[in-house]
Design a protein around this motif. Structure first.
Motif, PDB file in Angstrom:
ATOM      1  N   PHE A  68       0.824  -1.202   0.000  1.00 43.07           N
ATOM      2  CA  PHE A  68       0.000   0.000   0.000  1.00 43.07           C
ATOM      3  C   PHE A  68       0.859   1.253   0.000  1.00 43.07           C
ATOM      4  O   PHE A  68       0.509   2.260  -0.615  1.00 43.07           O
ATOM      5  N   ARG A  69       2.017   1.195   0.690  1.00 44.67           N
ATOM      6  CA  ARG A  69       2.908   2.351   0.687  1.00 44.67           C
ATOM      7  C   ARG A  69       3.416   2.650  -0.723  1.00 44.67           C
ATOM      8  O   ARG A  69       3.495   3.801  -1.144  1.00 44.67           O
ATOM      9  N   ARG A  70       3.757   1.575  -1.468  1.00 38.88           N
ATOM     10  CA  ARG A  70       4.175   1.792  -2.857  1.00 38.88           C
ATOM     11  C   ARG A  70       3.022   2.349  -3.678  1.00 38.88           C
ATOM     12  O   ARG A  70       3.219   3.202  -4.555  1.00 38.88           O
ATOM     13  N   HIS A  71       1.814   1.892  -3.384  1.00 39.97           N
ATOM     14  CA  HIS A  71       0.644   2.379  -4.107  1.00 39.97           C
ATOM     15  C   HIS A  71       0.418   3.870  -3.849  1.00 39.97           C
ATOM     16  O   HIS A  71       0.020   4.610  -4.756  1.00 39.97           O
ATOM     17  N   LEU A  72       0.683   4.329  -2.598  1.00 43.42           N
ATOM     18  CA  LEU A  72       0.478   5.733  -2.254  1.00 43.42           C
ATOM     19  C   LEU A  72       1.319   6.676  -3.112  1.00 43.42           C
ATOM     20  O   LEU A  72       0.914   7.796  -3.412  1.00 43.42           O
ATOM     21  N   ALA A  73       2.501   6.189  -3.498  1.00 43.38           N
ATOM     22  CA  ALA A  73       3.404   7.046  -4.268  1.00 43.38           C
ATOM     23  C   ALA A  73       2.834   7.402  -5.638  1.00 43.38           C
ATOM     24  O   ALA A  73       3.213   8.418  -6.230  1.00 43.38           O
ATOM     25  N   SER A  74       1.903   6.603  -6.131  1.00 42.09           N
ATOM     26  CA  SER A  74       1.368   6.851  -7.481  1.00 42.09           C
ATOM     27  C   SER A  74      -0.126   7.113  -7.480  1.00 42.09           C
ATOM     28  O   SER A  74      -0.714   7.282  -8.542  1.00 42.09           O
ATOM     29  N   CYS A  75      -0.764   7.134  -6.299  1.00 45.73           N
ATOM     30  CA  CYS A  75      -2.219   7.330  -6.243  1.00 45.73           C
ATOM     31  C   CYS A  75      -2.523   8.541  -5.372  1.00 45.73           C
ATOM     32  O   CYS A  75      -2.519   8.447  -4.140  1.00 45.73           O
ATOM     33  N   ALA A  76      -2.781   9.668  -6.012  1.00 38.17           N
ATOM     34  CA  ALA A  76      -3.062  10.891  -5.258  1.00 38.17           C
ATOM     35  C   ALA A  76      -4.350  10.771  -4.461  1.00 38.17           C
ATOM     36  O   ALA A  76      -4.466  11.307  -3.353  1.00 38.17           O
ATOM     37  N   THR A  77      -5.322  10.044  -4.986  1.00 38.57           N
ATOM     38  CA  THR A  77      -6.603   9.900  -4.285  1.00 38.57           C
ATOM     39  C   THR A  77      -6.415   9.214  -2.942  1.00 38.57           C
ATOM     40  O   THR A  77      -6.930   9.660  -1.910  1.00 38.57           O
ATOM     41  N   CYS A  78      -5.686   8.108  -2.934  1.00 38.01           N
ATOM     42  CA  CYS A  78      -5.459   7.388  -1.688  1.00 38.01           C
ATOM     43  C   CYS A  78      -4.583   8.202  -0.728  1.00 38.01           C
ATOM     44  O   CYS A  78      -4.783   8.170   0.485  1.00 38.01           O
ATOM     45  N   ALA A  79      -3.607   8.933  -1.275  1.00 38.00           N
ATOM     46  CA  ALA A  79      -2.746   9.748  -0.419  1.00 38.00           C
ATOM     47  C   ALA A  79      -3.565  10.820   0.299  1.00 38.00           C
ATOM     48  O   ALA A  79      -3.376  11.080   1.491  1.00 38.00           O
ATOM     49  N   ILE A  80      -4.522  11.436  -0.433  1.00 43.25           N
ATOM     50  CA  ILE A  80      -5.389  12.441   0.182  1.00 43.25           C
ATOM     51  C   ILE A  80      -6.283  11.806   1.234  1.00 43.25           C
ATOM     52  O   ILE A  80      -6.484  12.335   2.328  1.00 43.25           O
ATOM     53  N   GLU A  81      -6.831  10.640   0.899  1.00 41.25           N
ATOM     54  CA  GLU A  81      -7.716   9.952   1.843  1.00 41.25           C
ATOM     55  C   GLU A  81      -6.974   9.578   3.115  1.00 41.25           C
ATOM     56  O   GLU A  81      -7.488   9.734   4.227  1.00 41.25           O
ATOM     57  N   VAL A  82      -5.728   9.089   3.002  1.00 40.64           N
ATOM     58  CA  VAL A  82      -4.928   8.740   4.171  1.00 40.64           C
ATOM     59  C   VAL A  82      -4.667   9.981   5.024  1.00 40.64           C
ATOM     60  O   VAL A  82      -4.782   9.953   6.255  1.00 40.64           O
ATOM     61  N   ALA A  83      -4.316  11.096   4.377  1.00 36.71           N
ATOM     62  CA  ALA A  83      -4.057  12.328   5.124  1.00 36.71           C
ATOM     63  C   ALA A  83      -5.302  12.792   5.865  1.00 36.71           C
ATOM     64  O   ALA A  83      -5.238  13.220   7.024  1.00 36.71           O
ATOM     65  N   GLU A  84      -6.469  12.690   5.210  1.00 36.90           N
ATOM     66  CA  GLU A  84      -7.720  13.102   5.853  1.00 36.90           C
ATOM     67  C   GLU A  84      -8.057  12.195   7.033  1.00 36.90           C
ATOM     68  O   GLU A  84      -8.517  12.655   8.086  1.00 36.90           O
ATOM     69  N   LEU A  85      -7.845  10.895   6.882  1.00 33.86           N
ATOM     70  CA  LEU A  85      -8.126   9.967   7.977  1.00 33.86           C
ATOM     71  C   LEU A  85      -7.189  10.214   9.157  1.00 33.86           C
ATOM     72  O   LEU A  85      -7.595  10.137  10.321  1.00 33.86           O
ATOM     73  N   GLN A  86      -5.930  10.503   8.862  1.00 34.95           N
ATOM     74  CA  GLN A  86      -4.999  10.800   9.940  1.00 34.95           C
ATOM     75  C   GLN A  86      -5.376  12.092  10.656  1.00 34.95           C
ATOM     76  O   GLN A  86      -5.246  12.213  11.871  1.00 34.95           O
ATOM     77  N   GLU A  87      -5.857  13.081   9.889  1.00 36.37           N
ATOM     78  CA  GLU A  87      -6.308  14.322  10.510  1.00 36.37           C
ATOM     79  C   GLU A  87      -7.513  14.069  11.404  1.00 36.37           C
ATOM     80  O   GLU A  87      -7.622  14.609  12.502  1.00 36.37           O
ATOM     81  N   THR A  88      -8.425  13.219  10.934  1.00 38.93           N
ATOM     82  CA  THR A  88      -9.595  12.876  11.747  1.00 38.93           C
ATOM     83  C   THR A  88      -9.183  12.195  13.033  1.00 38.93           C
ATOM     84  O   THR A  88      -9.708  12.491  14.116  1.00 38.93           O
TER      85      THR A  88
END
Length: 240
Positions: free
Chosen positions: A26-46
């Motif tokens: 999933f970490r490798r996937h984050l490097a190429s998927c802006a949607t998932c990177a944004i979702e992860v950042a939002e979940l961490q903020e929550t």
């Protein structure tokens, strides 16, 4: 793991609910998927916002103290009285009003200080969450982990270009009575304190800077408050 399945791992990733293989994928996937990177950042903020409830608020006794002061101050009924008594009643009323105003001002000031602290904590948590996400999504990020002899796992995600490491500890049980877990950054035979957990805390994620030259990371069980050097190591991750 299919392409559709990997997009559904954001929540488990933020909550550290993935296996090492799934997390690395999933970490490798984050490097190429802006949607998932944004979702992860939002979940961490929550998740950071949910911690706001742990903040203390002005003590309830402050409100009781204000009303107790009012109840102790005599409020006389407006009945006819001798002229010499009116200035006394007037002074008592002014005194009561002043006490209420002073108590209210003190309470307002306390609430304002607490609100500023909440805002500062929220900003710091958001900034650190963003930095953690950047390390996890770094192109050169490398994940390494080790099983603790006391039960649990120590995981390090290191980015040499960012000179930072995300260190995660998940222990199976508390360290013991008057004992705690302590994290270390290793450079040869030198161990540098990387964080002391509070008693009974078994899980933490720490962002550590200046790790490009580190040989590894470790966790030990120490007396409450931590130790200057490790005394009871229970796990180590080698990165060199």
């Amino acid at each position: 793991m299919s392409g559709e399945d990997v997009h559904a791992l954001s929540g488990a990733y933020v909550l550290d609910g993935l296996t090492d293989i799934e997390r690395a994928a999933f970490r490798r996937h984050l490097a190429s998927c802006a949607t998932c990177a944004i979702e992860v950042a939002e979940l961490q903020e929550t998740a950071a916002r949910l911690a706001d409830g742990a903040w203390s608020v002005p003590p309830p006794a402050l409100r009781d103290k204000v009303f107790a002061e009012v109840s102790r101050t005599r409020q006389e009924a407006p009945i006819p009285a001798k002229p010499v008594a009116r200035p006394q009643r007037s002074r008592r009323l002014v005194t009561a009003a002043a006490a209420v105003l002073l108590a209210a001002a003190a309470a307002t000031g306390t609430f304002a200080v607490q609100e500023r602290r909440l805002d500062e904590q929220r900003v710091q948590a958001q900034a650190e969450s963003a930095r953690i996400t950047e390390v996890l999504a770094a192109p050169d990020a490398v994940l390494r982990s080790a099983t603790l002899t006391s039960g649990g796992r120590l995981t390090a995600v290191t980015s040499a270009t960012r000179d930072e490491t995300v260190l995660t500890l998940t222990a199976d049980r508390p360290a013991g009575a008057d004992r705690t877990y302590q994290l270390w950054m290793l450079d040869g035979t030198t161990a540098t304190n990387a964080g002391v957990l509070a008693p009974d805390v078994t899980t933490t994620t720490q962002l550590i800077s200046g790790t490009a030259a580190a040989d590894g990371f470790a966790v030990s069980i120490e007396p409450a408050g931590g130790s200057p050097t490790p005394t009871q190591p229970v796990g180590q991750v080698t990165v060199a």
